[in-house]
Design a protein around this motif. Structure first.
Motif, PDB file in Angstrom:
ATOM      1  N   ASN A   1     -17.541  17.454  13.681  1.00 37.85           N
ATOM      2  CA  ASN A   1     -16.466  17.046  12.763  1.00 37.85           C
ATOM      3  C   ASN A   1     -15.621  15.974  13.438  1.00 37.85           C
ATOM      4  O   ASN A   1     -15.105  16.178  14.538  1.00 37.85           O
ATOM      5  N   HIS A   2     -15.480  14.832  12.748  1.00 33.27           N
ATOM      6  CA  HIS A   2     -14.811  13.663  13.334  1.00 33.27           C
ATOM      7  C   HIS A   2     -13.757  13.158  12.350  1.00 33.27           C
ATOM      8  O   HIS A   2     -13.988  12.222  11.594  1.00 33.27           O
ATOM      9  N   SER A   3     -12.598  13.814  12.351  1.00 38.90           N
ATOM     10  CA  SER A   3     -11.514  13.471  11.424  1.00 38.90           C
ATOM     11  C   SER A   3     -10.569  12.459  12.047  1.00 38.90           C
ATOM     12  O   SER A   3      -9.359  12.688  12.166  1.00 38.90           O
ATOM     13  N   ILE A   4     -11.124  11.316  12.453  1.00 37.33           N
ATOM     14  CA  ILE A   4     -10.344  10.235  13.076  1.00 37.33           C
ATOM     15  C   ILE A   4     -10.761   8.938  12.419  1.00 37.33           C
ATOM     16  O   ILE A   4     -11.959   8.676  12.250  1.00 37.33           O
ATOM     17  N   ASN A   5      -9.781   8.102  12.052  1.00 39.39           N
ATOM     18  CA  ASN A   5     -10.083   6.829  11.402  1.00 39.39           C
ATOM     19  C   ASN A   5      -9.193   5.709  11.909  1.00 39.39           C
ATOM     20  O   ASN A   5      -8.060   5.941  12.344  1.00 39.39           O
ATOM     21  N   SER A   6      -9.728   4.517  11.804  1.00 39.09           N
ATOM     22  CA  SER A   6      -8.925   3.322  12.033  1.00 39.09           C
ATOM     23  C   SER A   6      -7.881   3.183  10.936  1.00 39.09           C
ATOM     24  O   SER A   6      -8.024   3.740   9.844  1.00 39.09           O
ATOM     25  N   SER A   7      -6.842   2.432  11.211  1.00 37.55           N
ATOM     26  CA  SER A   7      -5.820   2.178  10.193  1.00 37.55           C
ATOM     27  C   SER A   7      -6.221   1.055   9.250  1.00 37.55           C
ATOM     28  O   SER A   7      -5.565   0.828   8.231  1.00 37.55           O
ATOM     29  N   ALA A   8      -7.311   0.335   9.554  1.00 35.14           N
ATOM     30  CA  ALA A   8      -7.725  -0.820   8.764  1.00 35.14           C
ATOM     31  C   ALA A   8      -8.929  -0.481   7.899  1.00 35.14           C
ATOM     32  O   ALA A   8      -9.714   0.414   8.232  1.00 35.14           O
ATOM     33  N   PRO A   9      -9.108  -1.174   6.781  1.00 34.64           N
ATOM     34  CA  PRO A   9     -10.338  -0.981   5.997  1.00 34.64           C
ATOM     35  C   PRO A   9     -11.554  -1.436   6.804  1.00 34.64           C
ATOM     36  O   PRO A   9     -11.473  -2.374   7.602  1.00 34.64           O
ATOM     37  N   CYS A  10     -12.668  -0.763   6.600  1.00 32.36           N
ATOM     38  CA  CYS A  10     -13.883  -1.200   7.288  1.00 32.36           C
ATOM     39  C   CYS A  10     -14.347  -2.528   6.705  1.00 32.36           C
ATOM     40  O   CYS A  10     -14.030  -2.870   5.559  1.00 32.36           O
ATOM     41  N   ARG A  11     -15.098  -3.279   7.503  1.00 33.52           N
ATOM     42  CA  ARG A  11     -15.715  -4.502   7.000  1.00 33.52           C
ATOM     43  C   ARG A  11     -16.987  -4.142   6.251  1.00 33.52           C
ATOM     44  O   ARG A  11     -17.693  -3.205   6.623  1.00 33.52           O
ATOM     45  N   ARG A  12     -17.307  -4.889   5.214  1.00 34.68           N
ATOM     46  CA  ARG A  12     -18.428  -4.528   4.350  1.00 34.68           C
ATOM     47  C   ARG A  12     -19.695  -5.327   4.631  1.00 34.68           C
ATOM     48  O   ARG A  12     -20.712  -5.129   3.976  1.00 34.68           O
ATOM     49  N   THR A  13     -19.650  -6.219   5.598  1.00 36.01           N
ATOM     50  CA  THR A  13     -20.818  -7.060   5.843  1.00 36.01           C
ATOM     51  C   THR A  13     -21.582  -6.684   7.096  1.00 36.01           C
ATOM     52  O   THR A  13     -22.672  -7.202   7.312  1.00 36.01           O
TER      53      THR A  13
ATOM     54  N   PRO B   1      -1.362   4.368   4.356  1.00 40.29           N
ATOM     55  CA  PRO B   1       0.012   4.656   4.798  1.00 40.29           C
ATOM     56  C   PRO B   1       0.985   4.538   3.635  1.00 40.29           C
ATOM     57  O   PRO B   1       0.762   3.760   2.696  1.00 40.29           O
ATOM     58  N   THR B   2       2.044   5.296   3.692  1.00 39.14           N
ATOM     59  CA  THR B   2       3.053   5.197   2.629  1.00 39.14           C
ATOM     60  C   THR B   2       3.939   3.977   2.813  1.00 39.14           C
ATOM     61  O   THR B   2       4.355   3.351   1.830  1.00 39.14           O
ATOM     62  N   VAL B   3       4.234   3.631   4.075  1.00 32.14           N
ATOM     63  CA  VAL B   3       5.049   2.444   4.362  1.00 32.14           C
ATOM     64  C   VAL B   3       4.339   1.632   5.445  1.00 32.14           C
ATOM     65  O   VAL B   3       3.484   2.149   6.169  1.00 32.14           O
ATOM     66  N   ARG B   4       4.694   0.372   5.527  1.00 30.05           N
ATOM     67  CA  ARG B   4       4.066  -0.484   6.535  1.00 30.05           C
ATOM     68  C   ARG B   4       4.640  -0.171   7.914  1.00 30.05           C
ATOM     69  O   ARG B   4       5.846  -0.202   8.131  1.00 30.05           O
ATOM     70  N   LEU B   5       3.746   0.114   8.843  1.00 30.93           N
ATOM     71  CA  LEU B   5       4.132   0.458  10.206  1.00 30.93           C
ATOM     72  C   LEU B   5       3.748  -0.668  11.151  1.00 30.93           C
ATOM     73  O   LEU B   5       2.830  -1.463  10.846  1.00 30.93           O
TER      74      LEU B   5
ATOM     75  N   SER C   1      -2.975  -3.268  10.171  1.00 31.23           N
ATOM     76  CA  SER C   1      -3.840  -4.414   9.909  1.00 31.23           C
ATOM     77  C   SER C   1      -3.360  -5.206   8.698  1.00 31.23           C
ATOM     78  O   SER C   1      -2.839  -4.638   7.722  1.00 31.23           O
ATOM     79  N   ILE C   2      -3.569  -6.517   8.758  1.00 29.50           N
ATOM     80  CA  ILE C   2      -3.199  -7.365   7.615  1.00 29.50           C
ATOM     81  C   ILE C   2      -4.060  -7.063   6.398  1.00 29.50           C
ATOM     82  O   ILE C   2      -3.717  -7.443   5.273  1.00 29.50           O
ATOM     83  N   THR C   3      -5.188  -6.387   6.603  1.00 32.11           N
ATOM     84  CA  THR C   3      -6.089  -6.097   5.494  1.00 32.11           C
ATOM     85  C   THR C   3      -5.755  -4.775   4.805  1.00 32.11           C
ATOM     86  O   THR C   3      -6.401  -4.426   3.815  1.00 32.11           O
ATOM     87  N   ARG C   4      -4.781  -4.040   5.300  1.00 32.98           N
ATOM     88  CA  ARG C   4      -4.399  -2.752   4.708  1.00 32.98           C
ATOM     89  C   ARG C   4      -2.986  -2.840   4.129  1.00 32.98           C
ATOM     90  O   ARG C   4      -2.051  -3.261   4.822  1.00 32.98           O
ATOM     91  N   LYS C   5      -2.822  -2.448   2.876  1.00 32.47           N
ATOM     92  CA  LYS C   5      -1.512  -2.417   2.243  1.00 32.47           C
ATOM     93  C   LYS C   5      -0.979  -0.994   2.214  1.00 32.47           C
ATOM     94  O   LYS C   5      -1.735  -0.045   1.982  1.00 32.47           O
ATOM     95  N   ALA C   6       0.327  -0.867   2.411  1.00 32.98           N
ATOM     96  CA  ALA C   6       0.978   0.440   2.275  1.00 32.98           C
ATOM     97  C   ALA C   6       1.215   0.735   0.797  1.00 32.98           C
ATOM     98  O   ALA C   6       1.252  -0.168  -0.044  1.00 32.98           O
ATOM     99  N   LEU C   7       1.397   2.015   0.471  1.00 42.44           N
ATOM    100  CA  LEU C   7       1.593   2.401  -0.928  1.00 42.44           C
ATOM    101  C   LEU C   7       2.846   1.763  -1.517  1.00 42.44           C
ATOM    102  O   LEU C   7       2.855   1.371  -2.691  1.00 42.44           O
ATOM    103  N   THR C   8       3.904   1.671  -0.718  1.00 41.78           N
ATOM    104  CA  THR C   8       5.129   1.056  -1.244  1.00 41.78           C
ATOM    105  C   THR C   8       4.886  -0.385  -1.677  1.00 41.78           C
ATOM    106  O   THR C   8       5.450  -0.849  -2.673  1.00 41.78           O
ATOM    107  N   LYS C   9       4.010  -1.099  -0.960  1.00 47.44           N
ATOM    108  CA  LYS C   9       3.705  -2.486  -1.318  1.00 47.44           C
ATOM    109  C   LYS C   9       2.963  -2.550  -2.650  1.00 47.44           C
ATOM    110  O   LYS C   9       3.246  -3.409  -3.494  1.00 47.44           O
ATOM    111  N   HIS C  10       2.037  -1.637  -2.860  1.00 48.03           N
ATOM    112  CA  HIS C  10       1.325  -1.605  -4.138  1.00 48.03           C
ATOM    113  C   HIS C  10       2.301  -1.396  -5.288  1.00 48.03           C
ATOM    114  O   HIS C  10       2.213  -2.076  -6.325  1.00 48.03           O
ATOM    115  N   PHE C  11       3.220  -0.449  -5.125  1.00 47.25           N
ATOM    116  CA  PHE C  11       4.177  -0.177  -6.197  1.00 47.25           C
ATOM    117  C   PHE C  11       5.120  -1.364  -6.401  1.00 47.25           C
ATOM    118  O   PHE C  11       5.490  -1.668  -7.543  1.00 47.25           O
TER     119      PHE C  11
END
Length: 862
Positions: A428-440, A468-472, A476-486
């Protein structure tokens, strides 16, 4: 196993036919390649000019380095090529003296030549111009200067965005990947036996081919060692250093794959620029993954501390390795299930500390508890643990990787230790990067998981990642926080379908099982409400698609949700009602159990619980079957079935919520047939499985709705330098079904006849209206993806019982990926289920009896 699962066991799926496809015609060239053949002088002249420019530029570069006193570099110019994506095999570049460093999509290739004058390439272009052959030159569309153009391909998005801000005298930590396949990038074609060919003569041809294959393997091993030494020497001449894990052998700082290696280095900005622009064999440079912050960090006391008692698992119970922040092994709800003799820490300078010290209740401890108690801790009584928990600590007290811990290397160490020493198969590996993965392309982290899964019979279950709920700081520049979406007016669930909400590294791993999260309740206490309704995707859960539009996450579990107020943007909170109940650390007198945290981190171990149950009940079966049965048991929530377009639901939730009872067994109105043991298949081969449909279901007088589900799970050897869905794996598989009135023999013939065209091709004359289909955009209800991309392939359809025929067949078809050793085999598992919908009619016993006629037939040995 429950009483029902014991009564209604899975039954064997019978292999009845197998054969190979004949060699087909080469793929057709594109119109552009044909036009180049008709204008040999013009096209050849353009290529000659490009080659001359590359040679001249490289000589200028070497002279400038000499004048500036820069360290020596391999005299190997690198450049970009654009070739015909339909007909040109990248590995054919070896005939031009060009090594493939990185194969991209749309025909782009990063190449390098040990011949700085590009003699072979120039000669073949000249021959093409003078009509002396080498028509492949027409399929090389462009040759481009690659030293600077390649930056966008090899740098991570964040590093590329601030490349112009890299300071010469600043020190940077980066992860670097180096290609090491060389000109012999694949084996020679396996010899085909001609009609009426003497068997002894053919045997001698095979023996010579085997000798050449073994020689190629030795050459690859030597080349990799030479590249390692050359790279280390170059980095040290640039005053760079390798970040070592500990006191191991000289190669301990390298994560090794068959076609590449990667390492974490510390280097000046000036050295980094030189490495990226000029070192010919580098194909990826990225900054270390920033681990996503926990979504909640607080303590909520709970007055209900159950008097429940956990009993230790049986000695031979399956073992589950928790790769996380450590475990509070003395915890009263975990203690008897922890294999404390094999606890290890890979955290530098803390190898003797295995305790979970993450503030706010821990992380690995919560994950461990969710493996044992997927529905919360029982209030009373006693319960035997489903498995042994093993503690592999890799995160520090801040729930992050230390700089000196290079996770691809560490994962190799962990699997080597636990699989070799204790036969552990579930991780079980419940660890992730804070950035979206690259798709290529596949990251080093995800590719390491894929390679370990290929080498050993193991299953990695990984979390999809959290938004993330807020930008910390450091996000990564490729990840938006929920507050930014709203703020931007992007409402739920639309923001979950944005690229910035994509699953996080290493969730894109092809051979891991990735788990997202859905909400277990609807919260409505004005002025606050939950973002998601019950059984809808959690507001924080990262979504698909994965790399090459694969379905990721494959499944979901209950991981909680967020509550928002009426602000613009809203503030978010996590009251107890929306949090799953989890075991937590009791350091400082905190409660042993609480509902005070959320995340896909805690959804993944609930699926791990099902995997452990499968391993407990079917200990001799492969992890591929466990994965197949988990996905086979999954269903989308009821609300999704009412949606005319399922694309969004599948992108967010994959195949849905797995069910323990369906994974373990059946019911009177449901039957599942499975392959047992190792099922092995070779490229260009098709296996036909046959199911006999009971006569009572075939009567026109009956009109039962029958749900048919099919899941194929397989694995193959990966190559990171191939950024293409069909070249990343050594062999790739797909499945399809027989048509009306089609015998097993005729079905096999049809499958083999259309073998060359079978990729992403749907046969419109089939009986079933599959939900996903083999081809993109074939399905009426799902767009932009298909079942055939990943290594876990599920589809389902509803048919009338009288539309079935007495013989139902499934074909598993294997295709050549990067490996042209046609004797190489890959394993797979297959599950097929039939279920009568909304009816109490029993079909289980009828199916068991109907298969008896197949059981007496001699089984084919493949």
């Amino acid at each position: 196993m429950s009483e029902r699962s014991e009564q209604f066991k899975h039954i064997p799926l019978r292999l009845t036919k197998a054969d190979f496809a004949r060699p087909g015609r080469p793929p057709r060239r594109s119109d552009r390649s044909n036009a180049n053949r008709g204008d040999a002088g013009g096209h050849g002249g353009k290529l000659k000019s490009s080659v001359s420019s590359i040679i001249s530029d490289w000589k200028d570069t070497l002279e400038k380095r000499r004048q500036e006193g820069m360290p020596d570099i391999p005299n190997v110019p690198s450049f970009l090529l654009q070739v015909d994506p339909k007909s040109f095999d990248a590995d054919e570049l070896r005939k031009f003296g060009i090594e493939v460093i990185l194969e991209l999509e749309d025909g782009y290739i990063l190449g390098a030549s040990a011949d700085a004058e590009l003699t072979q390439l120039q000669q073949k272009i000249e021959n093409f111009i003078t009509a002396q052959g080498n028509l492949q030159v027409a399929e090389i569309w462009n040759i481009l200067e690659g030293r600077f153009a390649r930056l966008e391909y090899i740098l991570s998005p964040d590093l590329l965005a601030r490349w112009d801000q890299i300071l010469d005298d600043h020190i940077y930590i980066v992860d670097v990947s180096i290609a090491c396949v060389g000109l012999n990038s694949k084996f020679s074609e396996y010899p085909r036996q001609q009609e009426n060919e003497d068997p002894e003569r053919y045997a001698r041809k095979v023996a010579r081919w085997t000798d050449r294959r073994d020689q190629t393997l030795q050459e690859w091993e030597k080349l990799q060692l030479d590249r390692e030494n050359d790279f280390e020497d170059f980095v040290r001449k640039l005053d760079g250093t390798f970040l070592l894990l500990g006191d191991h052998d000289d190669r301990s700082h390298l994560a090794l794959l068959p076609d590449s290696f990667s390492s974490r280095i510390e280097i000046s900005g000036k050295g980094l620029k030189d490495l990226v622009v000029n070192y010919p064999y580098v194909f990826e440079v990225s900054e270390p993954d920033q681990i996503a912050e926990p979504l909640a960090d607080r303590t909520i006391a709970t007055s209900d501390q159950p008097p429940f008692t956990l009993e230790p698992p049986p000695p031979l119970a399956p073992k589950v390795c928790i790769i996380d922040s450590g475990i509070q092994e003395s915890h009263r709800f975990l203690r008897v299930a922890v294999d404390s003799n094999n606890s290890r820490s890979w955290v530098p300078n803390e190898t003797d500390q295995k305790v979970d010290r993450v503030s706010g209740g821990g992380h690995g401890t919560r994950v461990s508890g969710a493996v044992l108690y997927p529905q919360g801790v029982p209030r009373t009584g006693r319960q035997t643990a489903i498995c042994w928990l093993q503690n592999a600590r890799v995160l520090g007290q801040d729930c992050k990787f230390p700089d000196k811990l290079y996770i691809p290397e560490v994962l190799n160490d962990i699997v080597d230790f636990y699989h070799s020493q204790t036969s552990t198969r579930i991780f079980n590996h419940s660890i992730n990067s804070s950035a979206p993965c690259r798709r290529t392309y596949m990251s080093a982290w995800a590719a390491e998981i894929d390679y370990l899964a290929w080498q050993k019979d193991i299953l990695f279950i990984v979390s999809a990642g959290n938004l993330p709920t807020v930008r910390l700081p450091g996000l990564s520049i490729t990840r938006k926080a929920l507050t930014k979406h709203f703020e931007e007016g992007c409402a739920y669930p639309d923001f979950l379908l944005k690229d910035s909400s994509r699953i996080a590294n290493p969730a894109q791993s092809f051979q891991a099982l990735t788990v997202g999260s859905i909400a277990h309740c609807t919260y409505n206490r004005p002025p606050t409400t939950s973002v998601a309704l019950q059984d809808y995707p959690s507001a924080f859960s990262c979504t698909g698609y994965g790399i090459w539009d694969s379905i990721k996450p494959e499944v979901v579990e209950y991981g909680g949700d967020l509550v928002k107020d009426e602000g613009n943007p809203p503030s978010f909170s996590t009251p107890t009602d929306v949090c799953p109940e989890l075991v937590r650390t009791t350091i400082g007198g905190a409660p042993a159990v609480a509902a005070d945290n959320i995340g896909t981190s805690f959804a993944a171990p609930k699926v791990t619980h099902i995997a452990a149950a499968l391993a407990s009940n079917f200990p001799q079966e492969s992890c591929l079957l466990y994965k197949a049965l988990i996905v086979q048991s999954a269903r989308l929530p009821a609300w999704a079935n009412d949606e005319p377009d399922l694309s969004s639901a599948i992108r967010m939730m994959g195949y849905g919520l797995p069910n323990l009872e369906r994974a373990l067994g059946n019911a009177p109105n449901r039957v599942t047939l499975i392959t047992n043991g190792d099922s092995l298949i070779q490229a260009r081969q098709a296996h036909i499985y046959q199911v006999i449909i009971p006569e009572e279901l075939l009567s026109p007088a009956e009109a039962f709705d029958i749900l048919i589900e099919i899941t194929l799970s397989y694995k193959a050897e990966p190559r990171r330098t191939r950024r293409n869905k069909r070249k990343y794996l050594s062999t790739w598989l797909h499945w399809e079904c027989s048509q009306k009135e089609e015998s097993p023999d005729r079905f096999l013939d049809r499958v083999l006849e259309k073998y060359e065209a079978s990729e992403d091709q749907e046969d419109g004359a089939g009986l079933f209206d599959w939900t996903l289909g083999q081809q993109k955009n074939h399905s009426r209800r799902v767009k932009d993806t298909s079942r055939g991309v990943g290594t876990i392939q599920k589809d389902w359809a509803v048919v009338k019982s009288f539309d079935l025929r007495d013989t139902f067949c499934i074909a598993v078809v294997a295709h050549k990926g990067w490996n042209n050793d046609l004797t190489a085999q890959v394993p797979y598992a297959l599950a097929v289920s039939f279920e009568i919908i909304n009816s109490e009619v029993s079909i289980y016993n009828s199916f068991v009896q109907a298969q008896a006629s197949l059981q007496v037939q001699q089984q084919i040995h493949v």
